[in-house]
Design an enzyme around this catalytic site. Structure first.
Site, PDB file in Angstrom:
ATOM      1  CE  LYS A  39      19.119  15.966  46.705  1.00 32.46           C
ATOM      2  NZ  LYS A  39      20.150  14.917  46.783  1.00 32.46           N
ATOM      3  CD  GLN A  83      23.510  14.839  48.176  1.00 28.43           C
ATOM      4  OE1 GLN A  83      22.306  14.909  48.372  1.00 28.43           O
ATOM      5  NE2 GLN A  83      24.027  14.920  46.957  1.00 28.43           N
ATOM      6  CG  ASP A 106      18.527   9.391  46.189  1.00 28.97           C
ATOM      7  OD1 ASP A 106      18.072  10.277  45.440  1.00 28.97           O
ATOM      8  OD2 ASP A 106      19.473   9.579  46.972  1.00 28.97           O
TER       9      ASP A 106
END
Ligand code: NAD
Length: 272
Positions: A39, A83, A106
């Site tokens: 990422k 995460q 997200d």
């Protein structure tokens, strides 16, 4: 997608607005470290600032929340990712809920999931967004088609099913899960099968209608190798289109995170 994001980042820079993506990673799970590194690499290549917060596995819940809050308050950060999963004993949902909805790269904050249900604009969950983009890019007809989503997690399966059934996308959707008694009976009816179960080899050729499109979201480690949920060799002989693992949905998830982040930065710039 990443090139488009890079152009939008460059355009914001000319107006004096930088774009930042932050990640919060707890513990030392090797797979999570690889995902986070990828990422950051993608964010760097798109010209974003990337901020990497690593916390040890024995951190307290309060310390995780404090790290998220400090990124909420940091003007350099436009998008943020916690995460998941967090190590045992820590509450991942609470950490995601601590993220400012406007910085939720997200698209998994309950507020943003609410916007999804209401079909109002907002950051959409990254993995299902990536899947839709694959289908659109390859010109797969979705409207009026039958889609089966295998899996019902809040991360992938549930938002995927909602997005496919949204007005304007218009699939007729069946959601299958671990209690679906006869998976083949539902998947054989489907024009599009999206598998997000975390079960290697779950979807076999006998599950797939000839010509159907199969999207494999699964990422599983088997004997050190990354594999999906689909028997790729077998299903490729029946399917009209199929995504590989690695190199299918994973990179699209990252590209979608970057899109959510640059969109957040554009909203901020519009307010300044
Ligand atoms: P999860 O464990 O939270 O959910 C799995 C879902 O699959 C559950 O809803 C369960 O009911 C269903 N399921 C399990 N076994 C089944 C079976 N035998 N038949 C039918 N349904 C079954 O997992 P998740 O977070 O949704 O992730 C699913 C997979 O996708 C995992 O392999 C994960 O690593 C992968 N994933 C990939 C990406 C990516 O970017 N490529 C992103 C997120 C998750």
């Amino acid at each position: 997608m990443r090139a488009e994001v890079a152009e939008r980042v460059a355009a914001l820079k000319t107006r004096g607005k930088t774009v930042g993506l932050a990640t919060v990673l707890v513990g030392d799970d090797p797979a999570s470290h690889v995902y986070v590194r990828n990422k950051h690499r993608a964010a760097d290549k798109a010209g974003m600032i990337s901020i990497d917060v690593n916390l040890p596995a024995d951190v307290s819940q309060e310390e995780v929340i404090a790290a998220v809050q400090s990124l909420n308050a940091d003007d350099r950060v436009d998008g943020m990712i916690v995460q998941l999963p967090l190590p045992d004993g820590l509450d991942g949902n609470a950490a995601v809920e601590a993220v400012l909805p406007s910085k939720d790269a997200d698209g998994l904050h309950p507020y943003n999931l609410g916007l999804l249900i209401l079909d109002r604009p907002g950051p959409r969950p990254a993995t299902p967004s990536g899947v839709l983009r694959i289908l659109e890019h390859y010109g797969v007809a979705i409207s009026g088609k039958r889609a089966v989503v295998i899996g019902r997690s809040f991360l992938v399966g549930r938002p995927m099913a909602i997005m496919l059934g949204t007005k304007g996308i218009d699939a007729t959707v069946v959601q299958a899960h671990s209690r679906t008694p006869d998976l083949a009976a539902v998947t054989l009816e489907a024009d599009i099968v999206i598998v997000a179960a975390g079960r290697p080899g779950l979807l076999r050729p006998e599950h797939v209608k000839p010509g159907a499109v199969v999207i494999d979201v699964g990422t599983n480690r088997v004997d050190g190798k990354l594999v999906g949920d689909v028997d790729f060799a077998g299903v490729s002989r029946v399917a009209g289109g199929i995504t590989p693992v690695p190199g299918g949905v994973g990179p699209m998830t990252i590209a979608s995170l970057l899109v959510n982040t640059v969109e957040a930065a554009e909203r901020t710039a519009a307010l300044e």
